[in-house]
Design a protein around this motif. Structure first.
Motif, PDB file in Angstrom:
ATOM      1  N   ALA A   1     -29.828 -22.172-102.686  1.00 46.59           N
ATOM      2  CA  ALA A   1     -31.251 -21.822-102.563  1.00 46.59           C
ATOM      3  C   ALA A   1     -32.139 -22.966-103.034  1.00 46.59           C
ATOM      4  N   ALA A   2     -31.739 -23.637-104.104  1.00 44.38           N
ATOM      5  CA  ALA A   2     -32.522 -24.772-104.600  1.00 44.38           C
ATOM      6  C   ALA A   2     -32.537 -25.910-103.581  1.00 44.38           C
ATOM      7  N   LEU A   3     -31.405 -26.147-102.949  1.00 43.82           N
ATOM      8  CA  LEU A   3     -31.349 -27.179-101.908  1.00 43.82           C
ATOM      9  C   LEU A   3     -32.222 -26.799-100.724  1.00 43.82           C
ATOM     10  N   GLU A   4     -32.210 -25.535-100.368  1.00 38.74           N
ATOM     11  CA  GLU A   4     -33.046 -25.070 -99.258  1.00 38.74           C
ATOM     12  C   GLU A   4     -34.522 -25.352 -99.563  1.00 38.74           C
ATOM     13  N   ALA A   5     -34.929 -25.102-100.801  1.00 33.43           N
ATOM     14  CA  ALA A   5     -36.317 -25.360-101.200  1.00 33.43           C
ATOM     15  C   ALA A   5     -36.621 -26.860-101.151  1.00 33.43           C
ATOM     16  N   ARG A   6     -35.674 -27.676-101.613  1.00 36.55           N
ATOM     17  CA  ARG A   6     -35.888 -29.132-101.581  1.00 36.55           C
ATOM     18  C   ARG A   6     -35.964 -29.646-100.155  1.00 36.55           C
ATOM     19  N   ILE A   7     -35.142 -29.087 -99.270  1.00 37.41           N
ATOM     20  CA  ILE A   7     -35.171 -29.483 -97.860  1.00 37.41           C
ATOM     21  C   ILE A   7     -36.520 -29.124 -97.251  1.00 37.41           C
ATOM     22  N   PHE A   8     -37.002 -27.925 -97.564  1.00 38.14           N
ATOM     23  CA  PHE A   8     -38.306 -27.503 -97.052  1.00 38.14           C
ATOM     24  C   PHE A   8     -39.406 -28.438 -97.549  1.00 38.14           C
ATOM     25  N   GLU A   9     -39.376 -28.723 -98.857  1.00 35.97           N
ATOM     26  CA  GLU A   9     -40.395 -29.608 -99.433  1.00 35.97           C
ATOM     27  C   GLU A   9     -40.373 -30.988 -98.792  1.00 35.97           C
ATOM     28  N   GLU A  10     -39.193 -31.540 -98.648  1.00 32.52           N
ATOM     29  CA  GLU A  10     -39.069 -32.870 -98.052  1.00 32.52           C
ATOM     30  C   GLU A  10     -39.524 -32.841 -96.592  1.00 32.52           C
ATOM     31  N   GLY A  11     -39.162 -31.789 -95.889  1.00 30.35           N
ATOM     32  CA  GLY A  11     -39.518 -31.691 -94.476  1.00 30.35           C
ATOM     33  C   GLY A  11     -41.004 -31.505 -94.224  1.00 30.35           C
ATOM     34  N   THR A  12     -41.723 -31.005 -95.204  1.00 30.42           N
ATOM     35  CA  THR A  12     -43.161 -30.781 -95.018  1.00 30.42           C
ATOM     36  C   THR A  12     -44.017 -31.936 -95.549  1.00 30.42           C
ATOM     37  N   ARG A  13     -43.364 -32.940 -96.123  1.00 34.41           N
ATOM     38  CA  ARG A  13     -44.116 -34.116 -96.570  1.00 34.41           C
ATOM     39  C   ARG A  13     -44.695 -34.830 -95.361  1.00 34.41           C
ATOM     40  N   PRO A  14     -45.805 -35.566 -95.540  1.00 37.26           N
ATOM     41  CA  PRO A  14     -46.378 -36.304 -94.400  1.00 37.26           C
ATOM     42  C   PRO A  14     -45.384 -37.276 -93.758  1.00 37.26           C
ATOM     43  N   ARG A  15     -44.562 -37.922 -94.570  1.00 37.00           N
ATOM     44  CA  ARG A  15     -43.546 -38.840 -94.035  1.00 37.00           C
ATOM     45  C   ARG A  15     -42.207 -38.517 -94.668  1.00 37.00           C
ATOM     46  N   PRO A  16     -41.507 -37.518 -94.141  1.00 41.00           N
ATOM     47  CA  PRO A  16     -40.224 -37.104 -94.729  1.00 41.00           C
ATOM     48  C   PRO A  16     -39.201 -38.243 -94.693  1.00 41.00           C
TER      49      PRO A  16
END
Length: 58
Positions: free
Chosen positions: A15-30
């Motif tokens: 679940a923590a990785l899923e959250a990190r993936i989401f955060e990284e994916g929503t950055r302006p420049r992932p």
């Protein structure tokens, strides 16, 4: 069963990785390399969780 605490730990990490993936994916420049590493780790955790679940059923 000793697998239960391990399974819970893996689920929390997943679940923590899923959250990190989401955060990284929503950055302006992932960072595509970081996303790839996170997704691979998430997949490894999922596979380990499935092995534990199958072992618990047998």
């Amino acid at each position: 069963m000793p697998e239960m605490p391990r399974l819970r730990s893996l689920e929390e990490r997943h679940a923590a990785l899923e959250a990190r993936i989401f955060e990284e994916g929503t950055r302006p420049r992932p960072d595509s390399e970081a996303l790839q590493r996170l997704k691979l780790e998430k997949l490894r955790l999922k596979e380990e969780m499935e092995r534990l679940r199958l072992r618990r059923l047998n």
